[in-house]
Motif scaffolding. Structure first.
Motif, PDB file in Angstrom:
ATOM      1  N   GLU A 132      -9.589 -15.380  -1.556  1.00  0.00           N
ATOM      2  CA  GLU A 132      -8.314 -15.321  -0.842  1.00  0.00           C
ATOM      3  C   GLU A 132      -7.699 -16.698  -0.599  1.00  0.00           C
ATOM      4  O   GLU A 132      -7.258 -17.013   0.516  1.00  0.00           O
ATOM      5  CB  GLU A 132      -8.469 -14.564   0.483  1.00  0.00           C
TER       6      GLU A 132
ATOM      7  N   ASP B  98      -3.082 -11.930   0.478  1.00  0.00           N
ATOM      8  CA  ASP B  98      -1.805 -11.229   0.593  1.00  0.00           C
ATOM      9  C   ASP B  98      -0.635 -12.200   0.702  1.00  0.00           C
ATOM     10  O   ASP B  98       0.529 -11.811   0.563  1.00  0.00           O
ATOM     11  CB  ASP B  98      -1.809 -10.268   1.783  1.00  0.00           C
TER      12      ASP B  98
ATOM     13  N   ILE C 115       3.144  -7.525  -4.793  1.00  0.00           N
ATOM     14  CA  ILE C 115       2.341  -6.833  -3.797  1.00  0.00           C
ATOM     15  C   ILE C 115       3.122  -5.689  -3.180  1.00  0.00           C
ATOM     16  O   ILE C 115       4.339  -5.768  -2.968  1.00  0.00           O
ATOM     17  CB  ILE C 115       1.864  -7.839  -2.723  1.00  0.00           C
TER      18      ILE C 115
ATOM     19  N   THR D   5       3.184  -2.819   0.026  1.00  0.00           N
ATOM     20  CA  THR D   5       2.675  -2.464   1.352  1.00  0.00           C
ATOM     21  C   THR D   5       2.598  -0.951   1.419  1.00  0.00           C
ATOM     22  O   THR D   5       3.559  -0.260   1.773  1.00  0.00           O
ATOM     23  CB  THR D   5       3.580  -3.012   2.459  1.00  0.00           C
TER      24      THR D   5
ATOM     25  N   ARG E 117      -2.397  -3.301   1.827  1.00  0.00           N
ATOM     26  CA  ARG E 117      -1.535  -3.935   0.830  1.00  0.00           C
ATOM     27  C   ARG E 117      -2.381  -4.264  -0.406  1.00  0.00           C
ATOM     28  O   ARG E 117      -3.564  -4.598  -0.286  1.00  0.00           O
ATOM     29  CB  ARG E 117      -0.893  -5.212   1.391  1.00  0.00           C
ATOM     30  N   TYR E 118      -1.733  -4.219  -1.564  1.00  0.00           N
ATOM     31  CA  TYR E 118      -2.477  -4.476  -2.794  1.00  0.00           C
ATOM     32  C   TYR E 118      -1.500  -4.900  -3.894  1.00  0.00           C
ATOM     33  O   TYR E 118      -0.284  -4.685  -3.795  1.00  0.00           O
ATOM     34  CB  TYR E 118      -3.259  -3.242  -3.227  1.00  0.00           C
TER      35      TYR E 118
ATOM     36  N   ALA F  37      -6.855  -6.387  -4.274  1.00  0.00           N
ATOM     37  CA  ALA F  37      -6.364  -6.418  -2.894  1.00  0.00           C
ATOM     38  C   ALA F  37      -7.259  -7.326  -2.070  1.00  0.00           C
ATOM     39  O   ALA F  37      -8.457  -7.460  -2.358  1.00  0.00           O
ATOM     40  CB  ALA F  37      -6.347  -5.012  -2.291  1.00  0.00           C
TER      41      ALA F  37
ATOM     42  N   ASN G 204      -6.579  -6.388   6.295  1.00  0.00           N
ATOM     43  CA  ASN G 204      -6.020  -5.599   5.193  1.00  0.00           C
ATOM     44  C   ASN G 204      -6.911  -4.443   4.752  1.00  0.00           C
ATOM     45  O   ASN G 204      -6.422  -3.464   4.187  1.00  0.00           O
ATOM     46  CB  ASN G 204      -5.751  -6.510   3.989  1.00  0.00           C
TER      47      ASN G 204
END
Length: 642
Positions: A356, A384, A406, A408, A442-443, A475, A481
């Protein structure tokens, strides 16, 4: 009846000459008149009748005499073949696979077959012989007698179809030859059928050697069934293919030192468990006593000091969950932030986790691609807040599908690829259909058709996929998340990814299969690793990377046992190899289904049949005797017939 020189039979037309001479006599008769010829006329009548009979008998004997002489020169003979004095070609396939260790009426099938060949074949007769390991072209039994007596059993067996093709290739292309292929085998049932198609160019003969007893007990496999901090349990599996057998003694050795014994009842399959201390180097051997096949009475295994796997996590967010997964007893775990990353760290790693981080500079992407090309594994977890352009540049460098922007939208992870190597070996006792589905808020949508899906969303889009050495999450898995870190699936996922990044040697490998394993070592340039067992030294196929060497073996080594993997004189670890157990099942092909093929249980009978089929009975001597007899008969007719 056939003729060696049939063109000489045209000389039989010469028999017309004596026929013409006898039928058309050229002598003219003159009449003589007497005063009283009554008595002479009677005598003349009788004389003419006798002369006519004598003339025809003489003609017949002379015709038969000439015909016998002509036929004798044409050299008549009788034979089951269409050729006279033709060259013979014989190719013998002698099966020296492990199943030929079975006992026949006169001992081991292979040893008895070799002895029968030596006793049956003339020393000067030329033939070709092939085994599963060797070939002898246009040789004699005298020339290869010593090699046959020293012939060893082989774990690398040709299929019957391959052996038949190899035998046919050993035959010449000459047409005026008698070609015989002889298969000497027990014709054990294999994974592939024995396909025999009619062939007018050669004759196939099968010698079916049968054991007197089909019962065989084998040490089938060994595996670690349980392990804790102090001990591990080793389960031994025995199998047999016939009636149940009780109280089979099983012995466990370490370096030829007896550690433990057990007694097992085997009815198709039986198991026993041995307990061994954990974290101890074991050069193990499981042994039983069975009088049938010998190759499968021993199974070698080894337990080495485990190599620690080097894991580097690059993260700008909380990554404590990784520290809990990659514990010190099995891993060398290193954590760094992206702005403090030293690229030289990659040279010592087996696994790099991108956890991340928002930006992936080109330099980092290039370094990660070079690391992956050298055998390292990479796990990519997006943020994200990540830079989509950087992410897609990274993914495209690895030849995988880029992310879409992305979304949502809450998605559940509903599909597990149970057959994937991450989960295939004991992660799940059974397939779960109603587990607590993890979810994401989210992804990054990804239509990743180029990669293998490991975990999928409910719409069949990938949550975790693999492309070569790259593992991609679509994701973020932080607590905000996703609840993926709270599901027990996370531990085997990351643990097995790390384990696969360094494919350490297992308990043992099977000779003849495609085996590969990693050795954690830094080698100097031009250095090679060798497998050593006594005087047997093998250089296996090996690929060198920064911090490991990938070893690949298949048909080598040929001999079962525990080998030292050495760097020059230094022993790095031990590797065990065992023979394939497929030949332990003494099940055989039903040869009654094969028609128009000579089948026998005796080598001597097969060669007698071949010799009788090719035997030539020459008849010209009899026709010479007949001609002499006819000559004598003609002389008697001329002298005594009035």
């Amino acid at each position: 009846m056939q003729f060696k020189y049939p063109e000489l039979l045209y000389a039989l037309f010469l028999l017309l000459i004596p026929i013409i001479v006898h039928l058309f006599q050229l002598r003219k008769f003159q009449k003589e008149y007497f005063t009283n010829v009554a008595v002479l006329k009677k005598i003349q009548l009788q004389t003419r009748k006798s002369a006519t009979i004598k003339k025809w008998l003489t003609l017949l004997t002379r015709l038969l005499l000439l015909a016998a002489i002509i036929i004798a020169f044409a050299q008549p003979f009788t034979s089951k073949t269409d050729t006279f004095n033709a060259k013979k070609e014989t190719v013998i396939y002698l099966d020296n696979s492990f199943s030929m260790q079975a006992k026949g009426d006169k001992g081991e099938l292979l040893k008895r077959a070799i002895q029968d060949l030596i006793e049956t074949l003339p020393e000067t007769e030329t033939f070709s012989l092939i085994t599963n390991t060797q070939s002898y072209k246009n040789t004699s039994i005298k020339a290869i007698k010593n090699e046959l007596l020293q012939l060893e059993y082989s774990s690398n067996q040709l299929t019957y179809n391959a052996a038949l093709l190899k035998a046919k290739q050993s035959l010449s292309n000459q047409t005026n030859t008698i070609k015989n292929i002889i298969f000497i085998s027990d014709f054990q049932q294999k994974n592939t059928d024995f396909n025999i198609t009619p062939d007018s160019t050669s004759t196939l003969n099968l010698v079916n050697l049968k054991p007197v007893n089909n019962t065989n007990i084998t040490v089938d496999s060994v595996y670690v069934s349980k392990q804790d901090a102090n001990n591990l349990e080793l389960t031994v599996v025995l199998k047999n293919n016939d009636a149940a057998v009780s109280n089979i003694p099983v012995s466990l050795y370490n370096n030829d030192n007896l550690l433990s014994k057990a007694s097992v009842d085997v009815n198709g399959q039986g198991t026993t468990v041995f307990s061994l201390p954990n974290n101890q180097i074991i050069k193990g051997k499981i042994s039983i006593d069975d009088t049938q096949l010998q190759f499968d009475n021993t199974l070698y295994f080894n337990i080495n000091t485990p190599s620690k796997i080097n894991v580097l996590a690059i993260s700008d967010s909380n990554a404590d969950y990784l520290n809990r997964i990659f514990t010190e007893d099995e891993f060398n775990y290193t954590y760094t932030k992206s702005n403090a990353l030293d690229y030289s760290l990659f040279d010592a790693q087996n696994l790099v986790i991108i956890n991340e981080i928002e930006a992936l500079p080109i330099s980092l992407t290039t370094a990660l691609k070079a690391f992956s090309d050298k055998g390292g594994a990479v796990v990519f977890i997006p943020s994200d807040q990540g830079n989509l352009k950087d992410y897609n540049t990274f993914l495209q460098r690895f030849n995988t599908t880029p992310f879409n922007p992305i979304l949502t939208s809450q998605k559940r992870i509903t599909t597990i690829n149970y057959s994937h190597p991450l989960y295939a070996n004991g992660v799940f006792e059974k397939r779960v259909d109603n587990f607590q589905y993890p979810k994401v808020e989210r992804y990054f949508p990804q239509n990743n058709l180029q990669a293998s899906s490991i975990l999928q969303f409910e719409d069949n889009k990938s949550f975790l996929s693999q492309k070569g050495n790259l593992f991609v999450f679509s994701a973020p898995i932080n607590d905000t998340n996703s609840n993926f870190k709270n599901i027990n699936l996370i531990v085997p996922t990351f643990y097995n990814i790390a384990k696969q990044s360094l494919n350490t040697a297992t308990l043992y490998y099977t000779i003849g299969q495609n085996n590969n394993y990693d050795v954690a070592i830094n080698l100097q340039q031009d250095a090679v690793l060798t497998l050593v067992k006594g005087d047997n030294k093998i250089i296996p196929e090996q690929n060198y990377f920064n911090n490991k060497v990938v070893i690949k073996t298949s048909d080598l080594p040929e001999q079962a046992g525990i080998y030292d993997l050495k760097n020059k004189t230094e022993i790095i670890q031990n590797v065990s190899y065992n023979y394939d157990r497929s030949e332990s099942d003494l099940t055989y092909i039903n040869l009654d289904n094969y028609k128009h093929i000579t089948i026998s249980d005796s080598i001597a009978n097969i060669f007698d049949t071949i010799n009788n089929d090719t035997k030539v009975n020459e008849l010209w001597k009899w026709f010479v005797i007949l001609a002499l007899g006819l000559l004598i008969l003609e002389m008697l007719i001329l002298k005594y017939f009035k």
